[in-house]
Design an enzyme around this catalytic site. Sequence first.
Site, mmCIF file in Angstrom:
data_model
loop_
_atom_site.group_PDB
_atom_site.id
_atom_site.type_symbol
_atom_site.label_atom_id
_atom_site.label_comp_id
_atom_site.label_asym_id
_atom_site.label_seq_id
_atom_site.Cartn_x
_atom_site.Cartn_y
_atom_site.Cartn_z
ATOM 1 N N PHE A 136 0.907 -1.082 0.087
ATOM 2 C CA PHE A 136 0.065 0.111 -0.139
ATOM 3 C C PHE A 136 0.818 1.271 0.011
ATOM 4 O O PHE A 136 0.358 2.349 -0.282
ATOM 5 C CB PHE A 136 -0.775 0.071 1.237
ATOM 6 C CG PHE A 136 -0.308 0.370 2.453
ATOM 7 C CD1 PHE A 136 -0.266 1.783 2.965
ATOM 8 C CD2 PHE A 136 0.261 -0.537 3.570
ATOM 9 C CE1 PHE A 136 0.501 2.471 3.965
ATOM 10 C CE2 PHE A 136 0.906 -0.095 4.472
ATOM 11 C CZ PHE A 136 1.019 1.342 4.771
ATOM 12 N N LYS B 48 -1.458 -7.134 -9.291
ATOM 13 C CA LYS B 48 -2.415 -6.977 -8.248
ATOM 14 C C LYS B 48 -1.953 -5.751 -7.428
ATOM 15 O O LYS B 48 -0.937 -5.951 -6.601
ATOM 16 C CB LYS B 48 -2.524 -8.314 -7.304
ATOM 17 C CG LYS B 48 -3.564 -8.101 -6.376
ATOM 18 C CD LYS B 48 -3.496 -9.072 -5.268
ATOM 19 C CE LYS B 48 -2.718 -8.402 -3.918
ATOM 20 N NZ LYS B 48 -3.613 -7.270 -3.503
ATOM 21 N N CYS C 247 9.486 1.663 3.728
ATOM 22 C CA CYS C 247 10.391 0.666 4.124
ATOM 23 C C CYS C 247 11.502 1.079 4.227
ATOM 24 O O CYS C 247 12.417 0.425 4.938
ATOM 25 C CB CYS C 247 10.185 -0.343 2.862
ATOM 26 S SG CYS C 247 11.163 0.393 1.271
HETATM 27 P P1 NAD Z 1 1.245 -6.510 3.149
HETATM 28 O O1 NAD Z 1 2.229 -7.725 3.079
HETATM 29 O O2 NAD Z 1 0.199 -6.441 4.047
HETATM 30 O O3 NAD Z 1 0.837 -6.405 1.771
HETATM 31 C C1 NAD Z 1 1.368 -6.583 0.525
HETATM 32 C C2 NAD Z 1 0.609 -7.407 -0.576
HETATM 33 O O4 NAD Z 1 0.337 -8.784 0.031
HETATM 34 C C3 NAD Z 1 -0.722 -6.876 -0.575
HETATM 35 O O5 NAD Z 1 -1.002 -6.726 -2.112
HETATM 36 C C4 NAD Z 1 -1.601 -7.653 -0.121
HETATM 37 O O6 NAD Z 1 -2.857 -7.953 -0.726
HETATM 38 C C5 NAD Z 1 -0.883 -9.040 -0.090
HETATM 39 N N1 NAD Z 1 -1.098 -9.899 1.535
HETATM 40 C C6 NAD Z 1 -1.090 -9.230 2.399
HETATM 41 N N2 NAD Z 1 -1.399 -10.361 3.385
HETATM 42 C C7 NAD Z 1 -1.557 -11.380 2.991
HETATM 43 C C8 NAD Z 1 -1.583 -12.617 3.188
HETATM 44 N N3 NAD Z 1 -1.619 -13.006 4.679
HETATM 45 N N4 NAD Z 1 -1.232 -13.403 2.413
HETATM 46 C C9 NAD Z 1 -1.097 -13.311 0.948
HETATM 47 N N5 NAD Z 1 -1.122 -12.083 0.634
HETATM 48 C C10 NAD Z 1 -1.019 -11.299 1.350
HETATM 49 O O7 NAD Z 1 2.170 -5.408 3.045
HETATM 50 P P2 NAD Z 1 1.791 -3.875 3.150
HETATM 51 O O8 NAD Z 1 1.190 -3.496 4.636
HETATM 52 O O9 NAD Z 1 0.768 -3.365 2.040
HETATM 53 O O10 NAD Z 1 3.142 -2.842 2.956
HETATM 54 C C11 NAD Z 1 3.931 -2.604 4.021
HETATM 55 C C12 NAD Z 1 5.205 -3.338 4.252
HETATM 56 O O11 NAD Z 1 5.897 -3.342 2.935
HETATM 57 C C13 NAD Z 1 6.187 -2.946 5.249
HETATM 58 O O12 NAD Z 1 6.393 -4.255 5.886
HETATM 59 C C14 NAD Z 1 7.192 -2.506 4.429
HETATM 60 O O13 NAD Z 1 8.637 -2.454 4.920
HETATM 61 C C15 NAD Z 1 7.021 -3.221 3.186
HETATM 62 N N6 NAD Z 1 7.665 -2.714 2.007
HETATM 63 C C16 NAD Z 1 9.074 -2.938 1.646
HETATM 64 C C17 NAD Z 1 9.683 -2.496 0.617
HETATM 65 C C18 NAD Z 1 10.834 -2.967 0.066
HETATM 66 O O14 NAD Z 1 11.443 -2.544 -0.959
HETATM 67 N N7 NAD Z 1 11.620 -3.582 1.130
HETATM 68 C C19 NAD Z 1 9.155 -1.323 -0.068
HETATM 69 C C20 NAD Z 1 7.747 -1.052 0.286
HETATM 70 C C21 NAD Z 1 7.242 -1.564 1.555
#
Ligand code: NAD
Length: 522
Positions: free
Chosen positions: A171, A195, A303
């Site tokens: 997000f 997605k 992140c």
């Molecule tokens: P999230 O893992 O909740 O969601 C990311 C994606 O995974 C979404 O599309 C979501 O629909 C899907 N998802 C969520 N839970 C799931 C599950 N249980 N099973 C399968 N799919 C699932 O992450 P978020 O809250 O959207 O983003 C924040 C996180 O992303 C933080 O931990 C941040 O550090 C990380 N992030 C990392 C980077 C990087 O480059 N290292 C960049 C941006 C964000």
Amino acid sequence: QAATTTAASSPSSYPTSHEQVAQPVDTTNFLDNKFVPSQATQWIDLHDPATNNLVTRVPQSTDAELSAAVDSAEKAFPAWRATSLLHRQQLMFKYVALIRENWDRLAASITLEQGKTFADAKGDVLRGLQVAETACGITTQITGEVLEVAKDMETRSYREPLGVVAAICPFNFPAMIPLWTIPIATITGNTCVIKPSERDPGATMILAELAEKAGFPPGVINIIHGSAKTVDFIIDEPRIKAISFVGSNKAGEYIYTRGSANGKRVQANLGAKNHAAVLPDCNKNHALNAIAGAAFGAAGQRCMALSTLVLVGETKDWAPEIAERAKELSMNGGFEEGADLGPVISPQAKERIENIIATAEKEGATILLDGRGQKPEKYPNGNWVGPTIITNVTPEMTCYKEEIFGPVLVCLSSPSLDDAIALINANEYGNGTAIFTRSGATATRFQKEIEAGQVGINVPIPVPLPMFSFTGNKKSVAGGGANTFYGKPGVQFYTQQKTVTSFWKADDAVSTKAKVNMPTNQ
Ligand code: NAD
């Protein structure tokens, strides 16, 4: 409702305030270059984080819609891979121009759905646009190698597209992260299924519309929606050859493990806990500004946010001065003039962050600056957490161990650079780190000894531009960081290498006996 070729917010009308959308329009799928209304029975309400007003409903795309996206991408692949690289490059030039023209519109969608300030949202778009701009140079990035390996014999290497590839996005960067995939995957000849995060898919929908306008044929880019069910579909669908994931460890480790077990390529960037080491000889004013900006900007939901401060030696008393700068930051609706930080993404995120602050207090830390209970007057219903600084933190505390992903800076102190390096390296995450010092020797030692994959020297958020690659390390990447996003590794991720060895003098062969030994070309 018929399919259309325009995303919900049209080029001329897009939000410029947090006013309630009069008639929220449901988010559609994007299949075969058309915005197709979903037949979903399950919908996810998407609220403006500044007001909690309903903005749109996001479908849990149906099984038929998920399959249709892959059908579309699969059908488009043969003709798309057969287009010339120069043709794809021309489309990318147009795409880049259209993203630039629609920059404000994309940023407005992000501010409304994600909450970050409009100026920050423009940065989100720009950092993605730069990936597309760099992809325009593909003609020199994808060249193979050739060597005459023996007399009359040469080996050439080529990079070929994989087929249908997918991206699962978080997000926090609704434009940048889809753009880590779309330009590189498509210009190298793949077709894709994206997605977006179910919490803010609007920017991706606009990016799809712009791709269609730039001339990308139907099926090259498809968008599906939903949460875990859509993710499982992507992981298990055999026609999808590669997955790019960015998000939390919980989801990413699962996706990496199951996707890899299914034989797919997976690149996965995960969570973080980025430390800054502050040395007494640094330019203090620069360091304090950089730290406050990188800890609280985007409400700490980056992140690469600098969430953890290691105050070395006599800098241990500098936290109150950071607090003074933090108090100067304006927390407000992202469209408001002068807003420095917006709300956090959801009421659940607010509650989680506040719980971590409360736990820190219980565990013996000091809440030097408390952002709980703060809210801008105009937006009483948003998910607000003001800048918070926690001092006297030790490594066993929850606020140190967990990724907070909110506007919270935790401060530890360290007697020496050696101790600071040991502390930072003991942390299981390794996304990024920064050091503030005027000493080249100190910085060089830090740079060599630190394990985090992205190091800033007097630079608080050292996210490399797309001519380099996003090089997180340790628990911040899955699979030991073998695959990294964008740059040369990005082109490699989306292509399969092929080598061709040829011999062009067969007509001169004189022997009539077959050679049975392994050819060694000696
Ligand atoms: P999230 O893992 O909740 O969601 C990311 C994606 O995974 C979404 O599309 C979501 O629909 C899907 N998802 C969520 N839970 C799931 C599950 N249980 N099973 C399968 N799919 C699932 O992450 P978020 O809250 O959207 O983003 C924040 C996180 O992303 C933080 O931990 C941040 O550090 C990380 N992030 C990392 C980077 C990087 O480059 N290292 C960049 C941006 C964000």
